[in-house]
Scaffold this motif. Structure first.
Motif, PDB file in Angstrom:
ATOM      1  N   VAL A   1      34.785  34.105  41.348  1.00  0.00           N
ATOM      2  CA  VAL A   1      35.818  35.021  41.821  1.00  0.00           C
ATOM      3  C   VAL A   1      36.238  35.947  40.687  1.00  0.00           C
ATOM      4  N   PHE A   2      36.423  37.234  41.017  1.00  0.00           N
ATOM      5  CA  PHE A   2      36.899  38.231  40.058  1.00  0.00           C
ATOM      6  C   PHE A   2      38.366  38.545  40.318  1.00  0.00           C
ATOM      7  N   SER A   3      39.108  38.829  39.263  1.00  0.00           N
ATOM      8  CA  SER A   3      40.428  39.448  39.388  1.00  0.00           C
ATOM      9  C   SER A   3      40.209  40.962  39.424  1.00  0.00           C
ATOM     10  N   VAL A   4      41.264  41.711  39.620  1.00  0.00           N
ATOM     11  CA  VAL A   4      41.154  43.175  39.645  1.00  0.00           C
ATOM     12  C   VAL A   4      40.620  43.702  38.313  1.00  0.00           C
ATOM     13  N   SER A   5      41.156  43.215  37.213  1.00  0.00           N
ATOM     14  CA  SER A   5      40.704  43.712  35.903  1.00  0.00           C
ATOM     15  C   SER A   5      39.265  43.299  35.610  1.00  0.00           C
TER      16      SER A   5
ATOM     17  N   ILE B   1      36.502  47.809  50.160  1.00  0.00           N
ATOM     18  CA  ILE B   1      35.835  46.790  49.370  1.00  0.00           C
ATOM     19  C   ILE B   1      36.299  45.419  49.875  1.00  0.00           C
ATOM     20  N   PRO B   2      35.409  44.423  49.918  1.00  0.00           N
ATOM     21  CA  PRO B   2      35.828  43.099  50.400  1.00  0.00           C
ATOM     22  C   PRO B   2      36.722  42.384  49.387  1.00  0.00           C
TER      23      PRO B   2
ATOM     24  N   ARG C   1      48.180  37.815  44.600  1.00  0.00           N
ATOM     25  CA  ARG C   1      46.983  38.149  43.820  1.00  0.00           C
ATOM     26  C   ARG C   1      45.871  38.670  44.722  1.00  0.00           C
ATOM     27  N   ILE C   2      45.176  39.674  44.258  1.00  0.00           N
ATOM     28  CA  ILE C   2      44.012  40.219  44.944  1.00  0.00           C
ATOM     29  C   ILE C   2      42.786  39.704  44.203  1.00  0.00           C
ATOM     30  N   LEU C   3      41.887  39.056  44.941  1.00  0.00           N
ATOM     31  CA  LEU C   3      40.692  38.459  44.348  1.00  0.00           C
ATOM     32  C   LEU C   3      39.445  38.923  45.095  1.00  0.00           C
ATOM     33  N   PHE C   4      38.316  38.818  44.417  1.00  0.00           N
ATOM     34  CA  PHE C   4      37.040  39.291  44.960  1.00  0.00           C
ATOM     35  C   PHE C   4      35.975  38.235  44.706  1.00  0.00           C
ATOM     36  N   TYR C   5      35.287  37.795  45.769  1.00  0.00           N
ATOM     37  CA  TYR C   5      34.178  36.860  45.607  1.00  0.00           C
ATOM     38  C   TYR C   5      32.977  37.598  45.033  1.00  0.00           C
ATOM     39  N   ARG C   6      32.372  37.032  44.000  1.00  0.00           N
ATOM     40  CA  ARG C   6      31.207  37.647  43.348  1.00  0.00           C
ATOM     41  C   ARG C   6      30.097  37.935  44.361  1.00  0.00           C
ATOM     42  N   ASP C   7      29.784  36.969  45.221  1.00  0.00           N
ATOM     43  CA  ASP C   7      28.711  37.159  46.204  1.00  0.00           C
ATOM     44  C   ASP C   7      29.021  38.303  47.167  1.00  0.00           C
ATOM     45  N   SER C   8      30.277  38.398  47.603  1.00  0.00           N
ATOM     46  CA  SER C   8      30.673  39.478  48.508  1.00  0.00           C
ATOM     47  C   SER C   8      30.555  40.834  47.823  1.00  0.00           C
TER      48      SER C   8
END
Length: 57
Positions: free
Chosen positions: A4-8, A30-31, A38-45
């Motif tokens: 998982v990525f954070s915004v930064s 963006i997914p 907190r806004i998070l982003f799955y690496r695979d997505s």
């Protein structure tokens, strides 16, 4: 490797500003997921999103 990525972290990964990331989130371009505030982003997505939105000249 983090799942998982954070915004930064995502801004570093994509090479864009955090303002750009927040704009893409606000416009649902963006997914992402939200965990409380907190806004998070799955690496695979994100990798799938990059692959899907890549244009070849």
């Amino acid at each position: 490797m983090k799942a998982v990525f954070s915004v930064s972290e995502l801004s570093d990964y994509l090479g864009v500003s955090t303002d750009c990331i927040y704009t893409m989130v606000r416009e649902n371009q963006i997914p992402f997921i939200k965990v409380r505030r907190r806004i998070l982003f799955y690496r695979d997505s994100i990798n799938s999103w990059i692959h899907t939105n890549t244009s070849y000249l």
